[in-house]
Scaffold this motif. Structure first.
Motif, PDB file in Angstrom:
ATOM      1  N   ALA A  48     -13.265   8.039   0.568  1.00  0.00           N
ATOM      2  CA  ALA A  48     -12.102   8.007   1.462  1.00  0.00           C
ATOM      3  C   ALA A  48     -12.441   7.249   2.742  1.00  0.00           C
ATOM      4  O   ALA A  48     -11.651   6.431   3.216  1.00  0.00           O
ATOM      5  N   HIS A  74       0.403   7.245   1.594  1.00  0.00           N
ATOM      6  CA  HIS A  74      -0.788   7.960   2.067  1.00  0.00           C
ATOM      7  C   HIS A  74      -1.767   7.007   2.741  1.00  0.00           C
ATOM      8  O   HIS A  74      -2.403   7.371   3.724  1.00  0.00           O
ATOM      9  N   ALA A 132      -4.121  13.091  -1.016  1.00  0.00           N
ATOM     10  CA  ALA A 132      -3.300  12.253  -1.894  1.00  0.00           C
ATOM     11  C   ALA A 132      -4.065  11.740  -3.108  1.00  0.00           C
ATOM     12  O   ALA A 132      -3.490  11.567  -4.174  1.00  0.00           O
ATOM     13  N   THR A 133      -5.364  11.491  -2.953  1.00  0.00           N
ATOM     14  CA  THR A 133      -6.113  10.832  -4.028  1.00  0.00           C
ATOM     15  C   THR A 133      -7.154  11.716  -4.707  1.00  0.00           C
ATOM     16  O   THR A 133      -7.571  11.407  -5.818  1.00  0.00           O
ATOM     17  N   TRP A 165      -5.931  11.062   3.171  1.00  0.00           N
ATOM     18  CA  TRP A 165      -6.372  10.254   2.037  1.00  0.00           C
ATOM     19  C   TRP A 165      -6.849  11.139   0.881  1.00  0.00           C
ATOM     20  O   TRP A 165      -6.471  10.947  -0.274  1.00  0.00           O
ATOM     21  N   ARG A 166      -7.690  12.120   1.207  1.00  0.00           N
ATOM     22  CA  ARG A 166      -8.273  12.970   0.167  1.00  0.00           C
ATOM     23  C   ARG A 166      -7.224  13.852  -0.502  1.00  0.00           C
ATOM     24  O   ARG A 166      -7.296  14.091  -1.702  1.00  0.00           O
ATOM     25  N   ALA A 203     -10.119  11.825  -3.692  1.00  0.00           N
ATOM     26  CA  ALA A 203     -11.369  11.058  -3.564  1.00  0.00           C
ATOM     27  C   ALA A 203     -12.413  11.849  -2.776  1.00  0.00           C
ATOM     28  O   ALA A 203     -12.081  12.622  -1.883  1.00  0.00           O
ATOM     29  N   HIS A 259       0.839  -1.196   0.000  1.00  0.00           N
ATOM     30  CA  HIS A 259       0.000   0.000   0.000  1.00  0.00           C
ATOM     31  C   HIS A 259       0.878   1.251   0.000  1.00  0.00           C
ATOM     32  O   HIS A 259       1.946   1.272   0.606  1.00  0.00           O
TER      33      HIS A 259
END
Length: 117
Positions: free
Chosen positions: A98, A67, A90-91, A87-88, A93, A64
């Motif tokens: 997330a 992040h 980095a992605t 999370w948000r 999403a 994984h």
């Protein structure tokens, strides 16, 4: 290695910054250094991937990205808001996506406690 300001050779007045490695000996060579921060973060001996002290150390989740490991570490430390922000950021999403992704990783950790720090 150096940081320099180079004028565009096309005759324009635009300037640009570039981090380069160069050899002063003849023949002179220059090579751009790309992604320096990520390379340095990978070699962080603390295991925090460049994160400042006081933040959770990323959990061990083989395969994984950083992040995900940091977000799960924040969630385990009780800081769900920081977990979601990590999370948000980095992605990109949405919030619910997330939340679902972090919850899925937490469930995996609960099933395999050997991978927990």
């Amino acid at each position: 290695m150096g940081i320099g300001l180079d004028e565009d050779d096309s005759g324009g007045s635009e300037f640009g910054w570039e981090l380069v490695a160069f050899r002063a000996e003849r023949p002179a060579e220059r090579a751009p250094i790309n992604y320096l921060h990520s390379v340095l973060d990978e070699h962080d001996p603390s295991g925090r991937g460049g994160e400042p002290r006081g933040r959770p150390i990323p959990v061990r989740l083989p395969g994984h990205p950083l992040h995900a490991r940091l977000a799960v570490a924040h969630a385990l430390a009780g800081d769900r808001i920081q977990a979601l922000q990590t999370w948000r950021k980095a992605t990109g999403a949405p919030l619910r996506e997330a939340e679902a992704a972090i919850e899925l990783l937490l469930d995996q950790l609960r099933q395999d406690p050997e991978s927990m720090p």
